[in-house]
Design an enzyme around this catalytic site. Structure first.
Site, mmCIF file in Angstrom:
data_model
loop_
_atom_site.group_PDB
_atom_site.id
_atom_site.type_symbol
_atom_site.label_atom_id
_atom_site.label_comp_id
_atom_site.label_asym_id
_atom_site.label_seq_id
_atom_site.Cartn_x
_atom_site.Cartn_y
_atom_site.Cartn_z
ATOM 1 N N ALA A 54 6.409 -4.750 48.376
ATOM 2 C CA ALA A 54 6.667 -4.420 46.976
ATOM 3 C C ALA A 54 7.464 -3.122 46.967
ATOM 4 O O ALA A 54 7.750 -2.558 48.018
ATOM 5 C CB ALA A 54 5.360 -4.264 46.214
ATOM 6 N N LYS A 55 7.800 -2.663 45.805
ATOM 7 C CA LYS A 55 8.643 -1.477 45.690
ATOM 8 C C LYS A 55 8.078 -0.264 46.425
ATOM 9 O O LYS A 55 8.800 0.495 47.041
ATOM 10 C CB LYS A 55 8.800 -1.115 44.213
ATOM 11 C CG LYS A 55 10.221 -1.296 43.704
ATOM 12 C CD LYS A 55 10.282 -0.946 42.238
ATOM 13 C CE LYS A 55 11.439 -1.682 41.581
ATOM 14 N NZ LYS A 55 11.400 -1.625 40.146
ATOM 15 N N ARG A 56 6.747 -0.106 46.344
ATOM 16 C CA ARG A 56 6.156 1.150 46.823
ATOM 17 C C ARG A 56 6.019 1.225 48.349
ATOM 18 O O ARG A 56 5.872 2.312 48.897
ATOM 19 C CB ARG A 56 4.780 1.349 46.171
ATOM 20 C CG ARG A 56 3.811 0.287 46.573
ATOM 21 C CD ARG A 56 2.445 0.391 45.969
ATOM 22 N NE ARG A 56 1.627 -0.665 46.561
ATOM 23 C CZ ARG A 56 1.710 -1.942 46.256
ATOM 24 N NH1 ARG A 56 2.555 -2.341 45.330
ATOM 25 N NH2 ARG A 56 0.966 -2.847 46.865
ATOM 26 N N GLY B 143 8.127 -0.439 50.809
ATOM 27 C CA GLY B 143 9.256 -0.880 51.623
ATOM 28 C C GLY B 143 10.515 -0.920 50.789
ATOM 29 O O GLY B 143 10.488 -0.623 49.602
#
Ligand SMILES: [Zn+2]
Length: 291
Positions: free
Chosen positions: A237-239, A241
């Site tokens: 998810a964004k946080r 990787g």
């Protein structure tokens, strides 16, 4: 004929896991001499709007990797009549459910591994008068009556998977068509024979295959590809990787990583990876970490 599709939800950019699944489906379709279709699953209007233009970016990123698709791009937001027709076709099998999230929580046993809670059929037992009364308080969701059916699907990697089909939601309480309905209607009407997607959807495959048959289609063969995990070992998810193709270094860095992660060695282009596929090819399907 092997017909597969890739079906991104344009609520975010495609990350490495999405791109890996797309490449896997493309390779399997092309190796079989089949077709690879493209469908934008954009029914969640608010989230699609918030992601501002993600659909165009999704398609551009797939093209940058060299993944070409057959025919026009299908957009679910333009197919609402087809979903309405499917509901009409199911007729008596469709019933109203007035349960709140909390009521379902209290009425069901422990959730499945994926957090899914099978519905116990509470509202099927409401009288006509009770239904009329509850309709005044709450807009119902629509569920399909499955009568405790079981369905077995075949997955290329997981083998045969059998599950009891519960009375799952076809139309949500807010009026939006559910994923389980829309994706199945589209697969049936597009003549999809093979579905390649992330392994987080494996447990939903039996109920979708069951619905496909009810709608006059055939159950597809599945290939549920292992998810890509982020630096913390959880799903990407964004946080945890890179959020998209560019953050991951662009096609020149990402393609060799993707082809190697599918057990084909490092390749600079998808044609090279396709040529490297042996006839009895099996993917490296376990979940991959980005580190
Ligand atoms: Zn209910």
């Amino acid at each position: 004929m092997h017909v597969d599709r890739y079906a991104p939800s344009p609520t975010a950019d495609l990350h490495l896991g999405n791109l890996r699944t797309a490449l896997a489906g493309w390779l399997l379709a092309r190796a079989a001499g089949g077709r690879w279709l493209m469908r934008i699953e954009d029914l969640d209007t608010a989230r699609v709007r918030a992601a501002d233009g993600a659909a165009a970016r999704n398609l551009a990123d797939l093209r940058r990797l060299g993944l070409d698709w057959d025919g026009d791009v299908l957009r679910q937001s333009e197919r609402l009549d087809c979903y309405r027709d499917a509901i009409a076709m199911l007729g008596e099998r469709v019933y109203e459910c007035f349960c709140t999230r909390r009521e379902i929580l209290e009425a069901t046993a422990a959730p499945h591994d994926d957090g899914y809670r099978p519905y116990p059929g509470t509202c099927l037992r409401l009288s006509r008068a009770e239904r009329a009364q509850r309709r005044e308080q709450r807009r119902p969701a629509l569920r399909v009556r499955a009568d405790g059916a079981t369905c077995t699907i075949h997955d290329r990697f997981a083998g045969d998977v059998t599950a009891v089909v519960d009375d799952f939601v076809l139309v949500r309480g807010d009026g939006e068509f559910a994923y389980n309905l829309a994706s199945v209607v589209d697969d049936v009407s597009s003549g999809v024979t093979h579905v390649t997607r992330g392994d987080d959807l494996l447990s939903s495959a039996p109920r979708q295959a069951w619905l496909a048959q009810l709608l006059g289609g055939a159950a597809p063969t599945y290939a549920h590809v292992g998810l890509v995990l982020g630096r913390d070992g959880r799903r990407l998810a964004k946080r945890n990787g890179p959020a998209n193709l560019d953050e991951a270094g662009g096609p020149a860095r990402v393609l060799p990583w993707l082809t190697a992660s599918l057990g084909l060695g490092e390749h600079d282009d998808v044609a090279g990876a396709l040529a490297a596929m042996p006839p009895d090819y099996e993917f490296w399907t376990s979940r991959m970490s980005i580190t």
